[in-house]
Write a protein that holds these residues in place. Structure first.
Motif, PDB file in Angstrom:
ATOM      1  N   GLU A   6       0.805  -1.216   0.000  1.00 34.70           N
ATOM      2  CA  GLU A   6       0.000   0.000   0.000  1.00 34.70           C
ATOM      3  C   GLU A   6       0.841   1.269   0.000  1.00 34.70           C
ATOM      4  OE1 GLU A   6      -2.424  -0.418   3.457  1.00 34.70           O
ATOM      5  OE2 GLU A   6      -3.930  -1.602   2.405  1.00 34.70           O
ATOM      6  N   LEU A   7       1.909   1.293   0.767  1.00 38.44           N
ATOM      7  CA  LEU A   7       2.688   2.522   0.919  1.00 38.44           C
ATOM      8  C   LEU A   7       3.240   3.030  -0.409  1.00 38.44           C
ATOM      9  CD1 LEU A   7       3.710   4.727   2.782  1.00 38.44           C
ATOM     10  CD2 LEU A   7       5.723   3.304   3.213  1.00 38.44           C
ATOM     11  N   PRO A   8       3.925   2.217  -1.208  1.00 32.36           N
ATOM     12  CA  PRO A   8       4.423   2.744  -2.489  1.00 32.36           C
ATOM     13  C   PRO A   8       3.306   3.218  -3.415  1.00 32.36           C
ATOM     14  CG  PRO A   8       5.468   0.652  -1.987  1.00 32.36           C
ATOM     15  CD  PRO A   8       4.389   0.855  -0.982  1.00 32.36           C
ATOM     16  N   VAL A   9       2.191   2.509  -3.430  1.00 32.88           N
ATOM     17  CA  VAL A   9       1.058   2.898  -4.277  1.00 32.88           C
ATOM     18  C   VAL A   9       0.513   4.244  -3.822  1.00 32.88           C
ATOM     19  CG1 VAL A   9      -1.312   2.290  -4.922  1.00 32.88           C
ATOM     20  CG2 VAL A   9       0.465   0.540  -4.914  1.00 32.88           C
ATOM     21  N   ARG A  10       0.371   4.413  -2.535  1.00 31.81           N
ATOM     22  CA  ARG A  10      -0.151   5.671  -1.995  1.00 31.81           C
ATOM     23  C   ARG A  10       0.830   6.820  -2.203  1.00 31.81           C
ATOM     24  NH1 ARG A  10      -3.109   3.150   3.373  1.00 31.81           N
ATOM     25  NH2 ARG A  10      -4.930   2.424   2.215  1.00 31.81           N
ATOM     26  N   LEU A  11       2.110   6.553  -2.030  1.00 32.05           N
ATOM     27  CA  LEU A  11       3.103   7.613  -2.247  1.00 32.05           C
ATOM     28  C   LEU A  11       3.145   8.036  -3.706  1.00 32.05           C
ATOM     29  CD1 LEU A  11       6.012   6.434   0.071  1.00 32.05           C
ATOM     30  CD2 LEU A  11       4.429   8.342   0.442  1.00 32.05           C
ATOM     31  N   ARG A  12       3.037   7.071  -4.628  1.00 32.13           N
ATOM     32  CA  ARG A  12       2.993   7.423  -6.054  1.00 32.13           C
ATOM     33  C   ARG A  12       1.758   8.267  -6.359  1.00 32.13           C
ATOM     34  NH1 ARG A  12       5.279   2.315  -6.787  1.00 32.13           N
ATOM     35  NH2 ARG A  12       3.258   1.318  -6.976  1.00 32.13           N
ATOM     36  N   ALA A  13       0.635   7.909  -5.747  1.00 32.75           N
ATOM     37  CA  ALA A  13      -0.596   8.671  -5.968  1.00 32.75           C
ATOM     38  C   ALA A  13      -0.455  10.095  -5.444  1.00 32.75           C
ATOM     39  CB  ALA A  13      -1.781   7.971  -5.299  1.00 32.75           C
ATOM     40  N   LEU A  14       0.206  10.252  -4.319  1.00 28.00           N
ATOM     41  CA  LEU A  14       0.375  11.575  -3.712  1.00 28.00           C
ATOM     42  C   LEU A  14       1.452  12.408  -4.403  1.00 28.00           C
ATOM     43  CD1 LEU A  14       0.192  10.543   0.042  1.00 28.00           C
ATOM     44  CD2 LEU A  14      -1.505  11.877  -1.232  1.00 28.00           C
ATOM     45  N   ALA A  15       2.300  11.780  -5.202  1.00 22.34           N
ATOM     46  CA  ALA A  15       3.433  12.476  -5.812  1.00 22.34           C
ATOM     47  C   ALA A  15       3.029  13.420  -6.943  1.00 22.34           C
ATOM     48  CB  ALA A  15       4.455  11.471  -6.331  1.00 22.34           C
ATOM     49  N   HIS A  16       1.861  13.232  -7.528  1.00 19.47           N
ATOM     50  CA  HIS A  16       1.436  14.094  -8.629  1.00 19.47           C
ATOM     51  C   HIS A  16       0.800  15.365  -8.065  1.00 19.47           C
ATOM     52  CE1 HIS A  16      -0.573  15.555 -12.195  1.00 19.47           C
ATOM     53  NE2 HIS A  16       0.219  14.736 -12.896  1.00 19.47           N
ATOM     54  N   PRO A  17       1.201  16.548  -8.547  1.00 21.60           N
ATOM     55  CA  PRO A  17       0.689  17.797  -7.969  1.00 21.60           C
ATOM     56  C   PRO A  17      -0.825  17.963  -8.077  1.00 21.60           C
ATOM     57  CG  PRO A  17       2.174  18.256  -9.815  1.00 21.60           C
ATOM     58  CD  PRO A  17       2.192  16.781  -9.584  1.00 21.60           C
ATOM     59  N   VAL A  18      -1.441  17.498  -9.150  1.00 27.40           N
ATOM     60  CA  VAL A  18      -2.899  17.625  -9.270  1.00 27.40           C
ATOM     61  C   VAL A  18      -3.584  16.708  -8.260  1.00 27.40           C
ATOM     62  CG1 VAL A  18      -4.902  17.268 -10.776  1.00 27.40           C
ATOM     63  CG2 VAL A  18      -2.861  18.398 -11.669  1.00 27.40           C
ATOM     64  N   ALA A  58      -5.625   3.759  -4.793  1.00 26.31           N
ATOM     65  CA  ALA A  58      -4.616   3.810  -3.735  1.00 26.31           C
ATOM     66  C   ALA A  58      -5.263   3.782  -2.349  1.00 26.31           C
ATOM     67  CB  ALA A  58      -3.753   5.058  -3.885  1.00 26.31           C
ATOM     68  N   GLY A  59      -6.583   3.862  -2.304  1.00 26.83           N
ATOM     69  CA  GLY A  59      -7.295   3.827  -1.033  1.00 26.83           C
ATOM     70  C   GLY A  59      -7.291   5.144  -0.294  1.00 26.83           C
ATOM     71  N   LEU A  60      -6.983   6.235  -0.988  1.00 30.94           N
ATOM     72  CA  LEU A  60      -6.898   7.544  -0.335  1.00 30.94           C
ATOM     73  C   LEU A  60      -8.212   8.311  -0.331  1.00 30.94           C
ATOM     74  CD1 LEU A  60      -3.421   8.517  -1.788  1.00 30.94           C
ATOM     75  CD2 LEU A  60      -3.941   8.004   0.611  1.00 30.94           C
ATOM     76  N   VAL A  61      -9.163   7.894  -1.161  1.00 36.00           N
ATOM     77  CA  VAL A  61     -10.473   8.536  -1.187  1.00 36.00           C
ATOM     78  C   VAL A  61     -11.569   7.478  -1.199  1.00 36.00           C
ATOM     79  CG1 VAL A  61      -9.662  10.614  -2.365  1.00 36.00           C
ATOM     80  CG2 VAL A  61     -10.548   8.717  -3.709  1.00 36.00           C
ATOM     81  N   GLN A  62     -12.727   7.901  -0.766  1.00 35.53           N
ATOM     82  CA  GLN A  62     -13.918   7.053  -0.788  1.00 35.53           C
ATOM     83  C   GLN A  62     -14.938   7.687  -1.708  1.00 35.53           C
ATOM     84  OE1 GLN A  62     -14.990   7.146   3.337  1.00 35.53           O
ATOM     85  NE2 GLN A  62     -13.452   5.639   3.918  1.00 35.53           N
ATOM     86  N   THR A  63     -15.837   6.881  -2.255  1.00 37.08           N
ATOM     87  CA  THR A  63     -16.854   7.416  -3.156  1.00 37.08           C
ATOM     88  C   THR A  63     -18.252   7.163  -2.611  1.00 37.08           C
ATOM     89  OG1 THR A  63     -16.942   5.365  -4.438  1.00 37.08           O
ATOM     90  CG2 THR A  63     -15.405   7.057  -5.192  1.00 37.08           C
ATOM     91  N   ARG A  64     -19.140   8.044  -3.060  1.00 38.94           N
ATOM     92  CA  ARG A  64     -20.570   7.908  -2.752  1.00 38.94           C
ATOM     93  C   ARG A  64     -21.325   8.383  -3.982  1.00 38.94           C
ATOM     94  NH1 ARG A  64     -24.608  11.253  -1.380  1.00 38.94           N
ATOM     95  NH2 ARG A  64     -23.237  13.070  -1.219  1.00 38.94           N
ATOM     96  N   ARG A  65     -22.255   7.568  -4.435  1.00 37.94           N
ATOM     97  CA  ARG A  65     -23.053   7.941  -5.605  1.00 37.94           C
ATOM     98  C   ARG A  65     -24.257   8.748  -5.155  1.00 37.94           C
ATOM     99  NH1 ARG A  65     -23.100   6.913 -10.805  1.00 37.94           N
ATOM    100  NH2 ARG A  65     -21.499   5.324 -10.719  1.00 37.94           N
ATOM    101  N   LEU A  79      -4.472   8.120   5.010  1.00 39.81           N
ATOM    102  CA  LEU A  79      -3.429   9.136   5.113  1.00 39.81           C
ATOM    103  C   LEU A  79      -2.687   9.011   6.440  1.00 39.81           C
ATOM    104  CD1 LEU A  79      -2.314  11.239   3.261  1.00 39.81           C
ATOM    105  CD2 LEU A  79      -3.694  12.928   4.428  1.00 39.81           C
ATOM    106  N   ASP A  80      -3.395   8.642   7.499  1.00 39.40           N
ATOM    107  CA  ASP A  80      -2.735   8.395   8.785  1.00 39.40           C
ATOM    108  C   ASP A  80      -1.732   7.254   8.665  1.00 39.40           C
ATOM    109  OD1 ASP A  80      -4.163  10.411  10.027  1.00 39.40           O
ATOM    110  OD2 ASP A  80      -5.631   9.047  10.950  1.00 39.40           O
ATOM    111  N   ALA A  81      -2.076   6.219   7.901  1.00 44.21           N
ATOM    112  CA  ALA A  81      -1.171   5.085   7.710  1.00 44.21           C
ATOM    113  C   ALA A  81       0.091   5.520   6.965  1.00 44.21           C
ATOM    114  CB  ALA A  81      -1.880   3.965   6.952  1.00 44.21           C
TER     115      ALA A  81
END
Length: 96
Positions: A6-18, A58-65, A79-81
């Motif tokens: 999870e950590l590398p996937v989340r860090l890659r997701a967070l690395a993009h400025p947008v 990456a598990g950083l956001v949740q969705t709701r329809r 994010l705490d993790a």
């Protein structure tokens, strides 16, 4: 996905400025529909959708329809993790 995966996937997701900006916006707003994010970042709606997909995978956001809209909110525990894992990289205090 294991914690070590999870950590590398989340860090890659967070690395993009947008994506980092989207996550900041979600923490400020609490929940935002995807259609409301495009103008804030000056990119097309398909580009926003792709960034949201990466954050979701990456598990950083949740969705709701909500009807035809998909609303996103931040996953604070994910994010705490990341924060905990990064804190674990700090060297231990040297005692003499």
């Amino acid at each position: 996905m294991t914690i070590s995966d999870e950590l590398p996937v989340r860090l890659r997701a967070l690395a993009h400025p947008v994506r980092l900006g989207i996550l900041r916006e979600l923490f400020e707003q609490g929940e935002v529909c995807a259609c409301d994010l495009g103008t804030a970042f000056g990119v097309s709606q398909p580009t926003i959708s792709e960034h949201l997909r990466v954050l979701r995978q990456a598990g950083l956001v949740q969705t709701r329809r909500d009807g035809t809209k998909i609303c996103y909110s931040p996953d604070g525990s994910a994010l705490d993790a990341v924060t905990t894992a990064l804190d674990g990289l700090r060297p231990a205090a040297v005692t003499r």
